[in-house]
Write an enzyme that holds these catalytic residues in place. Structure first.
Site, PDB file in Angstrom:
ATOM      1  N   ASP A  91       1.996  -1.196  11.321  1.00  0.00           N
ATOM      2  CA  ASP A  91       2.001  -2.582  11.812  1.00  0.00           C
ATOM      3  C   ASP A  91       3.412  -3.173  11.874  1.00  0.00           C
ATOM      4  O   ASP A  91       3.633  -4.327  11.558  1.00  0.00           O
ATOM      5  CB  ASP A  91       1.084  -3.464  10.943  1.00  0.00           C
ATOM      6  CG  ASP A  91       1.467  -3.434   9.471  1.00  0.00           C
ATOM      7  OD1 ASP A  91       2.304  -2.601   9.089  1.00  0.00           O
ATOM      8  OD2 ASP A  91       0.924  -4.244   8.703  1.00  0.00           O
ATOM      9  N   ASP A 114       4.898  -4.539   6.318  1.00  0.00           N
ATOM     10  CA  ASP A 114       5.203  -5.880   6.814  1.00  0.00           C
ATOM     11  C   ASP A 114       5.532  -6.891   5.693  1.00  0.00           C
ATOM     12  O   ASP A 114       6.588  -7.536   5.708  1.00  0.00           O
ATOM     13  CB  ASP A 114       3.956  -6.313   7.621  1.00  0.00           C
ATOM     14  CG  ASP A 114       4.077  -7.679   8.208  1.00  0.00           C
ATOM     15  OD1 ASP A 114       4.505  -7.772   9.363  1.00  0.00           O
ATOM     16  OD2 ASP A 114       3.751  -8.652   7.507  1.00  0.00           O
ATOM     17  N   GLY A 123       0.842  -1.208   0.000  1.00  0.00           N
ATOM     18  CA  GLY A 123       0.000   0.000   0.000  1.00  0.00           C
ATOM     19  C   GLY A 123       0.868   1.247   0.000  1.00  0.00           C
ATOM     20  O   GLY A 123       1.829   1.325   0.751  1.00  0.00           O
TER      21      GLY A 123
HETATM   22  P1  ADP Z   1       2.794  -4.194   2.868  1.00  0.00           P
HETATM   23  O1  ADP Z   1       4.247  -4.238   2.517  1.00  0.00           O
HETATM   24  O2  ADP Z   1       2.221  -2.821   2.813  1.00  0.00           O
HETATM   25  O3  ADP Z   1       2.503  -4.958   4.146  1.00  0.00           O
HETATM   26  P2  ADP Z   1       1.769  -6.476   1.389  1.00  0.00           P
HETATM   27  O4  ADP Z   1       1.545  -7.302   2.605  1.00  0.00           O
HETATM   28  O5  ADP Z   1       0.707  -6.487   0.332  1.00  0.00           O
HETATM   29  O6  ADP Z   1       2.000  -4.946   1.701  1.00  0.00           O
HETATM   30  O7  ADP Z   1       3.137  -6.981   0.753  1.00  0.00           O
HETATM   31  C1  ADP Z   1       3.669  -6.362  -0.404  1.00  0.00           C
HETATM   32  C2  ADP Z   1       4.344  -7.382  -1.255  1.00  0.00           C
HETATM   33  O8  ADP Z   1       5.447  -7.953  -0.541  1.00  0.00           O
HETATM   34  C3  ADP Z   1       3.498  -8.585  -1.636  1.00  0.00           C
HETATM   35  O9  ADP Z   1       2.654  -8.317  -2.717  1.00  0.00           O
HETATM   36  C4  ADP Z   1       4.558  -9.589  -2.008  1.00  0.00           C
HETATM   37  O10 ADP Z   1       5.058  -9.338  -3.309  1.00  0.00           O
HETATM   38  C5  ADP Z   1       5.668  -9.271  -1.005  1.00  0.00           C
HETATM   39  N1  ADP Z   1       5.590 -10.224   0.122  1.00  0.00           N
HETATM   40  C6  ADP Z   1       4.681 -10.267   1.101  1.00  0.00           C
HETATM   41  N2  ADP Z   1       4.906 -11.311   1.939  1.00  0.00           N
HETATM   42  C7  ADP Z   1       5.992 -11.948   1.444  1.00  0.00           C
HETATM   43  C8  ADP Z   1       6.717 -13.104   1.832  1.00  0.00           C
HETATM   44  N3  ADP Z   1       6.393 -13.820   2.901  1.00  0.00           N
HETATM   45  N4  ADP Z   1       7.784 -13.468   1.054  1.00  0.00           N
HETATM   46  C9  ADP Z   1       8.131 -12.759  -0.039  1.00  0.00           C
HETATM   47  N5  ADP Z   1       7.476 -11.646  -0.434  1.00  0.00           N
HETATM   48  C10 ADP Z   1       6.437 -11.238   0.280  1.00  0.00           C
END
Ligand code: ADP
Length: 300
Positions: free
Chosen positions: A130, A104, A12
């Site tokens: 978070d 996160d 986001g």
């Molecule tokens: P934010 O970083 O704002 O928490 P997201 O949770 O949507 O947003 O995560 C952003 C991107 O980070 C995901 O679309 C994915 O590409 C990557 N990501 C999230 N979790 C993992 C993970 N466990 N391992 C590798 N990449 C991840």
């Protein structure tokens, strides 16, 4: 010798991400390092979308919200084959270090890259707050956006003596909701699916009867349906309730002075850490100070 740094924004978007990019750019110029923007977060890494960031890229845009290098949620980056593709592109482009700005999930992505030997620094860009820092970049602006929006809603609602149910972003993290609630002086909050409806109704009636403040119920996203809750409260409290979904209004707009200064100085510190070979860290605010923490200590 560090010659090329790349930067991406992921997840986001958060107001202040552009200030962070500007901080990294400023330090890069000072140390004669080329800075590349990866367009569209981890998707851009996979698709080899690297573009040099120059003064023209930033000119007139550093104080705006959103991300000038675009962001994405990349389901592909959760798969090994695509992570390998991203790593190959980083190496083929001779990138010495990568700065990831996100929340996160983005930090978890950065951990994958670090484990594969890539030098990575992360900056906490998310309105959700978070992460294990006292603030994330964008959280202050989003709180102010919510307070301003609800104040505007309340002007009309209190003239008609209506109540409102407002859906607040944050996924499962209630920080944004709680900080907004403090500033709005409301304790009518729904932060979990198993909330106590009867006690909420009791509190609403008491608040409404005193007529001191408008009746504002803040609901954490994904917990309950705002329209349904507004209907239930209207029936039980015997006055009108309106649901409000603020949506992207919460995370758009120009960043507050706090988020601009935070993003900029965290960006400067990211380059300092890269130059002293202290990568594999997340840089963020703890109280009044910028600190660096191992990735694993920042994800909740
Ligand atoms: P934010 O970083 O704002 O928490 P997201 O949770 O949507 O947003 O995560 C952003 C991107 O980070 C995901 O679309 C994915 O590409 C990557 N990501 C999230 N979790 C993992 C993970 N466990 N391992 C590798 N990449 C991840």
């Amino acid at each position: 010798m560090i010659k090329k740094i790349a930067i991406l924004t992921s997840g986001g978007d958060a107001p202040g991400m552009n200030s962070a990019i500007f901080g990294v750019y400023t330090a890069c110029v000072q140390h004669k390092i080329k800075l590349y923007g990866v367009i569209g977060g981890y998707d851009g890494l996979i698709d080899n979308k690297f573009t040099e960031i120059t003064f023209d890229t930033l000119n007139g845009r550093i104080n705006s919200g959103g991300s000038i290098i675009k962001s994405s949620r990349s389901p592909r980056f959760l798969k090994d084959t695509y992570i390998k593709k991203a790593i190959k592109n980083i190496k083929d482009n001779k990138i010495d270090a990568l700065v990831v700005i996100g929340g996160d999930g983005s930090i978890r992505g950065a951990m994958e890259l670090r484990d594969a030997g890539i030098s990575v620094i992360t900056l906490p860009g998310t309105i959700d707050n978070d992460l294990h820092f006292s603030h994330t970049i964008g959280y202050d602006t989003a709180t102010n956006n919510i307070v301003k929006a609800v104040d505007n809603i309340c002007d009309s609602l209190s003239s008609f003596d209506y109540g409102c149910v407002v859906k607040i972003m944050g996924r499962s993290c209630p920080d944004l909701l709680l900080s907004s609630a403090q500033a709005l002086h409301t304790d009518l909050l729904v932060t979990s699916k198993d909330f106590d409806l009867n006690s909420l109704v009791k509190k609403i009636k008491a608040t409404h009867d005193k007529n001191h403040l408008p009746t504002v119920v803040l609901v954490l996203e994904d917990v309950v349906d705002c329209t349904e809750l507004a209907n239930i409260l209207q029936e039980k409290c015997k006055f009108q309730f309106r649901p409000h979904i603020l949506g992207y209004i919460q995370r758009g707009g120009s960043p507050t002075a706090f988020d601009r200064k935070y993003g900029y100085s965290a960006g400067i510190m990211a380059v300092d850490c890269i130059l002293t070979k202290e990568t594999g860290f997340a840089i963020g605010m703890q109280g009044e100070c910028l600190v660096k923490k191992p990735f694993a200590e920042t994800v909740k």
